[in-house]
Structures are given as C-alpha cells and as structure tokens.
Write a protein that holds these residues in place. Sequence first.
Motif: not given
Length: 278
Positions: A165-178
């Motif tokens: 996250g600190s490197q700007g390489r992480l994305f969060y999604e609400v579920d596995a399908l997304s």
Amino acid sequence: MTDLYRSAWRRTTAALSLALPALALPMLAWAECSRDIHVPVSQIGASVVGAGTTVSGIYPDMLRTLGAKMGCNFVFTVVPRARLEALFETGKADLLIPASSTPRRDQHGLFIPLLGNRPLLISLQGGREPVTSMQELIERRELRVALVRGYDYGPSYQAVARELGSQGRLFYEVDALSIARLMQSGFIDATIMNPTILSGAVQNDARVHGLAERLRLEALPELPWGLSGAYISRKSLSANDQAVLRELLEKAGRSGTLMESFQRNHRPELLSMSIRPR
C-alpha cells in the motif's frame, strides 16, 4: 423406625440414586440453542453463495444440516466481508464463518478449527519469474496486487499489505469476483487468498469464463499452513448457546463431511496446495 421401614427407605434411596443420572442424560442430549443464531456471511465462491435472500454453499448447508439435529436455527444475511468483520467485533454477529485464526479475532470470539488452510499467491499463467517470498513480492515493483477488504491471514499478510500500500501497488476490492475481473483485464497481476475462493467465485460468471483453468499458484513461506474454521461470539451469545455451538462445530470438524464437500466442488490439484483435513 422399624426394620421394615428402614429396608423400604434404603430401597427407595437406592432407586432414586440410579434414576437421577438417567433422567439427566436426556436433558444433556436435548441441549439446543435458546434463540435463532444470526450469521451474516459474504460470498466466498462455492463456500458461501448468496443470491438475494437465498443463501447456500458448503458452510451454510453444513450449519443447516447439523442445526436441524441439535435444535439450532441459523439465520443468514449477505453483507460485504469488511462489514462482516465489524459486525462480529461489535457483537452483532453470532458466528464468523469461514474464518482463519488471528490474534485480533481471538479478542472477540472462540475459534473452532474445521480444516487446514493455506493462502497462496495467485496470478495467471505466463512467463514471469517465480515469486518465492513476501520480500521478493515487495521488491518486484512491477507486480500490482489486489486483496479482498476484510480478509485476514495473520501478521505476515497484514505486513505485506501495508508495504504494498505504501508503494501504491495495492488495490482493495469487495469480493473475489471483483479481483478476478481485474486480473482478467490485466489491471492487476496477482492476489493472495485461498485459491478455492477465487476458483469458486468465477465458476458461473461469463465475464471471467476460463480463468479458473489459467491460475498460477505459488506458496510463500511467510504464509504457511494454518487452520480455518469458525469463531463463536463471546459478546452476543449466552454461555449455554456458546457451548451448544461449540459441540456442533467440533462434530463438523471431526466428521470429515466438510472436506468431502470441498472435494465435490473443487479440482484435486487446487485442494492439494490449499485445503486439507485439520
């Protein structure tokens, strides 16, 4: 007191001493939940399937089957995974299932192990060099990673999430399908979760057709085999209901039926790396 009365008294006392334990046994056997058990769930591939007000899947079906035998009625509602965690921590969810054992969750509930579980680094098959550790994943800055918000596989998982996250390489999604859709489109390169979750999520979605057969699975030493199961809330449930649910879940863990359900729903090569009996 005459000898006749003394003899009759001794016979009556002996009979009562034998009868009372026998009377108590059915009471123990008939232990049941004192109220409906509220189980918010999030969609997790074949493990939990939610469509409107209908909830099915490996874990809801298991709870319903055992609950019918032990006098427990489970009421399911579908919520995002991140909200599910919040509901459990505030005592508004009686069970958290399925869930990995973590120190944070231990503060709010009693963990009952059901299966051996291992999260993996998951990407699509291709020509990139293997990733052999969390540190290497951190150093490979060209790799973009997405995680499901609310998933927690312990301290190492949280540590790599913070660094990515600190490197700007992480994305969060609400579920596995997304996450599967982002992977299919090429927007992200990898995720970390149990592969049965991702594989189950894409089985019936035309937008990610064929993705399950293209998964590349890599084990990382910082994410070893652990236990997956259920947390029983200490905040929302009475001591009696906690005890009944503990007995129900421990029976499920011993029976082997849960593992059989996974074997019916997932390919053997997927299970061999990520799911095993407890």
